[in-house]
Enzyme design. Structure first.
Site, PDB file in Angstrom:
ATOM      1  CE  LYS A  38       6.711  -1.340  11.459  1.00 46.51           C
ATOM      2  NZ  LYS A  38       7.441  -1.415  10.168  1.00 46.51           N
ATOM      3  CG  ASN A  66      -0.024  -8.211   3.645  1.00 41.45           C
ATOM      4  OD1 ASN A  66      -1.153  -8.561   3.307  1.00 41.45           O
ATOM      5  ND2 ASN A  66       0.201  -7.272   4.540  1.00 41.45           N
ATOM      6  CB  SER A  67       1.904  -6.659  -1.864  1.00 36.88           C
ATOM      7  OG  SER A  67       3.006  -7.508  -2.136  1.00 36.88           O
ATOM      8  CG  ASP A  75       6.252  -6.930  -2.373  1.00 40.70           C
ATOM      9  OD1 ASP A  75       5.858  -5.786  -2.120  1.00 40.70           O
ATOM     10  OD2 ASP A  75       5.813  -7.958  -1.776  1.00 40.70           O
ATOM     11  CE1 TYR A  88       2.449  -2.058  13.962  1.00 34.45           C
ATOM     12  CE2 TYR A  88       3.623  -3.328  12.301  1.00 34.45           C
ATOM     13  CZ  TYR A  88       3.101  -2.132  12.760  1.00 34.45           C
ATOM     14  OH  TYR A  88       3.251  -0.997  11.994  1.00 34.45           O
ATOM     15  CG  LEU A 109     -12.316   3.812  10.665  1.00 36.03           C
ATOM     16  CD1 LEU A 109     -13.550   3.124  11.251  1.00 36.03           C
ATOM     17  CD2 LEU A 109     -12.066   5.140  11.381  1.00 36.03           C
ATOM     18  CB  SER A 136       4.277   2.331  13.459  1.00 33.62           C
ATOM     19  OG  SER A 136       2.966   2.453  13.964  1.00 33.62           O
ATOM     20  CE  LYS A 180      -0.782  -3.130   6.241  1.00 30.10           C
ATOM     21  NZ  LYS A 180      -1.267  -1.855   5.767  1.00 30.10           N
ATOM     22  CG  PHE A 200       0.764   9.799  13.523  1.00 30.89           C
ATOM     23  CD1 PHE A 200       2.057  10.245  13.255  1.00 30.89           C
ATOM     24  CD2 PHE A 200       0.344   9.763  14.839  1.00 30.89           C
ATOM     25  CE1 PHE A 200       2.904  10.677  14.284  1.00 30.89           C
ATOM     26  CE2 PHE A 200       1.177  10.203  15.877  1.00 30.89           C
ATOM     27  CZ  PHE A 200       2.456  10.646  15.598  1.00 30.89           C
ATOM     28  CG  PHE A 233      -1.769   1.178   1.465  1.00 29.58           C
ATOM     29  CD1 PHE A 233      -1.978   1.647   2.751  1.00 29.58           C
ATOM     30  CD2 PHE A 233      -2.365   1.861   0.400  1.00 29.58           C
ATOM     31  CE1 PHE A 233      -2.780   2.772   2.986  1.00 29.58           C
ATOM     32  CE2 PHE A 233      -3.170   2.979   0.622  1.00 29.58           C
ATOM     33  CZ  PHE A 233      -3.363   3.438   1.921  1.00 29.58           C
ATOM     34  CG  PHE A 263       7.697   0.623   2.393  1.00 31.56           C
ATOM     35  CD1 PHE A 263       8.297   1.035   1.207  1.00 31.56           C
ATOM     36  CD2 PHE A 263       7.081   1.583   3.186  1.00 31.56           C
ATOM     37  CE1 PHE A 263       8.284   2.362   0.810  1.00 31.56           C
ATOM     38  CE2 PHE A 263       7.071   2.927   2.801  1.00 31.56           C
ATOM     39  CZ  PHE A 263       7.678   3.306   1.616  1.00 31.56           C
TER      40      PHE A 263
HETATM   41  C1  WQD Z   1      -8.401   3.300  13.967  1.00 38.53           C
HETATM   42  C2  WQD Z   1      -9.577   3.576  14.898  1.00 38.53           C
HETATM   43  C3  WQD Z   1     -10.372   1.657  16.111  1.00 38.53           C
HETATM   44  C4  WQD Z   1     -11.854  -0.578  12.699  1.00 38.53           C
HETATM   45  C5  WQD Z   1      -3.119   0.396  13.358  1.00 38.53           C
HETATM   46  C6  WQD Z   1      -1.693   0.103  13.735  1.00 38.53           C
HETATM   47  C7  WQD Z   1      -0.778   1.128  13.130  1.00 38.53           C
HETATM   48  C8  WQD Z   1      -1.001   1.157  11.642  1.00 38.53           C
HETATM   49  C9  WQD Z   1      -2.463   1.513  11.371  1.00 38.53           C
HETATM   50  C10 WQD Z   1       0.504  -0.371  10.578  1.00 38.53           C
HETATM   51  C11 WQD Z   1      -9.448   2.859  16.228  1.00 38.53           C
HETATM   52  C12 WQD Z   1     -11.436   2.183  15.152  1.00 38.53           C
HETATM   53  C13 WQD Z   1     -11.270   0.391  13.494  1.00 38.53           C
HETATM   54  C14 WQD Z   1     -13.245  -0.813  12.793  1.00 38.53           C
HETATM   55  C15 WQD Z   1     -13.412   0.906  14.449  1.00 38.53           C
HETATM   56  N1  WQD Z   1      -0.704  -0.098  11.078  1.00 38.53           N
HETATM   57  N2  WQD Z   1     -12.039   1.122  14.337  1.00 38.53           N
HETATM   58  N3  WQD Z   1     -13.982  -0.049  13.669  1.00 38.53           N
HETATM   59  O1  WQD Z   1      -5.392   0.643  15.316  1.00 38.53           O
HETATM   60  O2  WQD Z   1      -5.073   3.173  15.055  1.00 38.53           O
HETATM   61  O3  WQD Z   1      -3.500   1.625  13.921  1.00 38.53           O
HETATM   62  O4  WQD Z   1      -3.257   0.467  11.971  1.00 38.53           O
HETATM   63  O5  WQD Z   1       1.460   0.335  10.504  1.00 38.53           O
HETATM   64  O6  WQD Z   1       0.550   0.765  13.415  1.00 38.53           O
HETATM   65  O7  WQD Z   1      -1.582   0.213  15.155  1.00 38.53           O
HETATM   66  O8  WQD Z   1      -5.814   1.806  13.095  1.00 38.53           O
HETATM   67  O9  WQD Z   1      -7.659   1.770  11.473  1.00 38.53           O
HETATM   68  O10 WQD Z   1      -7.339  -0.232  13.001  1.00 38.53           O
HETATM   69  O11 WQD Z   1      -8.223   1.881  13.935  1.00 38.53           O
HETATM   70  O12 WQD Z   1     -14.085   1.575  15.251  1.00 38.53           O
HETATM   71  O13 WQD Z   1     -13.847  -1.691  12.107  1.00 38.53           O
HETATM   72  O14 WQD Z   1     -10.766   3.075  14.291  1.00 38.53           O
HETATM   73  O15 WQD Z   1     -10.979   1.299  17.356  1.00 38.53           O
HETATM   74  O16 WQD Z   1      -9.980   3.704  17.230  1.00 38.53           O
HETATM   75  P1  WQD Z   1      -5.003   1.812  14.469  1.00 38.53           P
HETATM   76  P2  WQD Z   1      -7.283   1.231  12.812  1.00 38.53           P
END
Ligand code: WQD
Length: 337
Positions: free
Chosen positions: A155, A36-37, A32, A151, A202, A126, A86, A180, A12, A82
């Protein structure tokens, strides 16, 4: 044109970075193992840049493969790393695979770089290293917390390995970029996020719900100590994130060896889960089906970054908004339907 090795370049963030490297006049070489891609990402990249990209299918954990690659591809001037597993939740059940892959690959890569006098490394780290910060926004000096998952610990360990290598070796420069939350897709809709199976993150779950691939979004908790009760994150457009890697390579040119530094790469702004949902509804001019479910174990309540250091020293700043990211993510999802 400077040759840059991009491990995990079909992924990604990797694929979006390959596009920005070409745009900035570099020649990217992708490595690669496609664990996972998807090789379709390579076609998407080539569609955007209107030229072919060299791809080596193989594993960064294989020293012979990596040494042979550096012999074949002479004059590589830098590496962007990369390639890593993850999935936070998955890592809890498979710690050995995560340490072997994420930490092992970095060590093999650095060994091969040193064997071939390649001295510039940009490492994909991260914000997960901060855990639940005591103060917000987090700066690069904010204390690292005990990792919430194997995980996240890979990092932290990788950053420490890189720092020690730099200390031991005058001829090495490295930057760790603490991402982030990367979201969105290339505005051309030719590349984007391709989660395998049910998305953990999310935004892909949001777009798949709107595409009726998922029944409805679960919002994990709405009684956090935040303005609307849902968790807050710093969502950054993947194209802005990709550009930070180019700026990092350019930054090396002004640094003497040995050099190591860490930069937060985010927007500097926090948005809640419900703000993401509402912004997405504005993008689709419709309603998104969601329900509130119990909190997800391991989630931190709020994390977003102070990005002044990257703004001032890398001359990099996020330019795209949450709405831009969600619009591009939705346009990409529609190409998959
Ligand atoms: C974001 C917010 C969930 C899914 C992780 C890794 C980080 C990076 C990104 C790799 C949270 C909420 C999520 C859903 C929800 N990965 N959520 N319903 O956990 O902040 O970060 O992924 O590098 O290192 O830690 O990302 O998108 O999973 O969650 O409510 O179906 O969305 O609770 O608050 P996160 P996320």
């Amino acid at each position: 044109m400077e040759k840059i090795l991009v491990t995990g370049g079909a992924g990604f963030i990797g694929s979006h970075t390959v596009v920005e490297l070409v745009d900035a006049g570099y020649t990217p070489i992708i490595v690669d193992n496609f664990s996972n891609s998807d090789s379709n990402a390579i076609r998407g990249v080539e569609d955007i840049i209107k030229r072919s990209v060299k791809v080596y299918e193989g594993d960064c954990n294989d020293l012979q493969f990596m040494n042979d690659l550096f012999i074949t591809e002479k004059n590589i001037t830098g590496v962007i790393h990369f390639a890593a597993y993850k999935a936070v939740g998955e890592s809890v059940g498979k710690p050995l695979e995560y340490y072997q892959n994420n930490v092992g690959s970095l060590m093999i890569l650095i060994d091969a770089m040193k064997n071939h006098n390649v001295e510039n490394l940009v490492f994909s780290s991260s914000c997960t290293v901060y855990g639940q910060p005591d103060h917000l926004p987090v700066t690069e000096l904010s204390p690292k917390k005990v990792a919430e998952s194997p995980y996240g610990n890979t990092k932290q360990v990788c950053e420490e390995i890189i720092e020690d290598v730099v200390k031991s070796n005058a001829k090495f420069k490295a930057i760790a970029l603490r991402y982030f939350n990367p979201i969105g897709a290339h505005p051309s809709s030719k590349i984007g996020e391709l989660p395998i199976g049910v998305p953990n993150n999310l935004v892909p779950f949001v777009t798949q719900t709107a595409a009726r691939i998922r029944e409805e979004l679960s919002v994990f908790g709405d009684d956090y100590n935040t303005p609307d009760g849902t968790c807050i994150r710093d969502y950054i457009h993947v194209v802005d994130l990709a550009k930070a890697h180019v700026k990092s390579l350019q930054h090396f040119n002004n640094q003497k060896t040995p050099y190591f530094d860490i930069f937060n790469i985010g927007t500097g702004k926090g948005n809640s889960v419900l703000e993401v949902v509402k912004t997405f509804e504005k993008v689709i001019d419709g309603k998104l089906k969601y329900k509130v479910d119990p909190k997800r174990p391991g989630d931190v309540e709020q994390v977003f970054g102070n990005v002044d250091k990257a703004n001032n020293e890398l001359k990099w700043k996020a330019e795209l908004t949450l709405e831009d990211s969600l619009r591009d993510a939705w346009n990409w999802q529609k190409t998959l339907m």
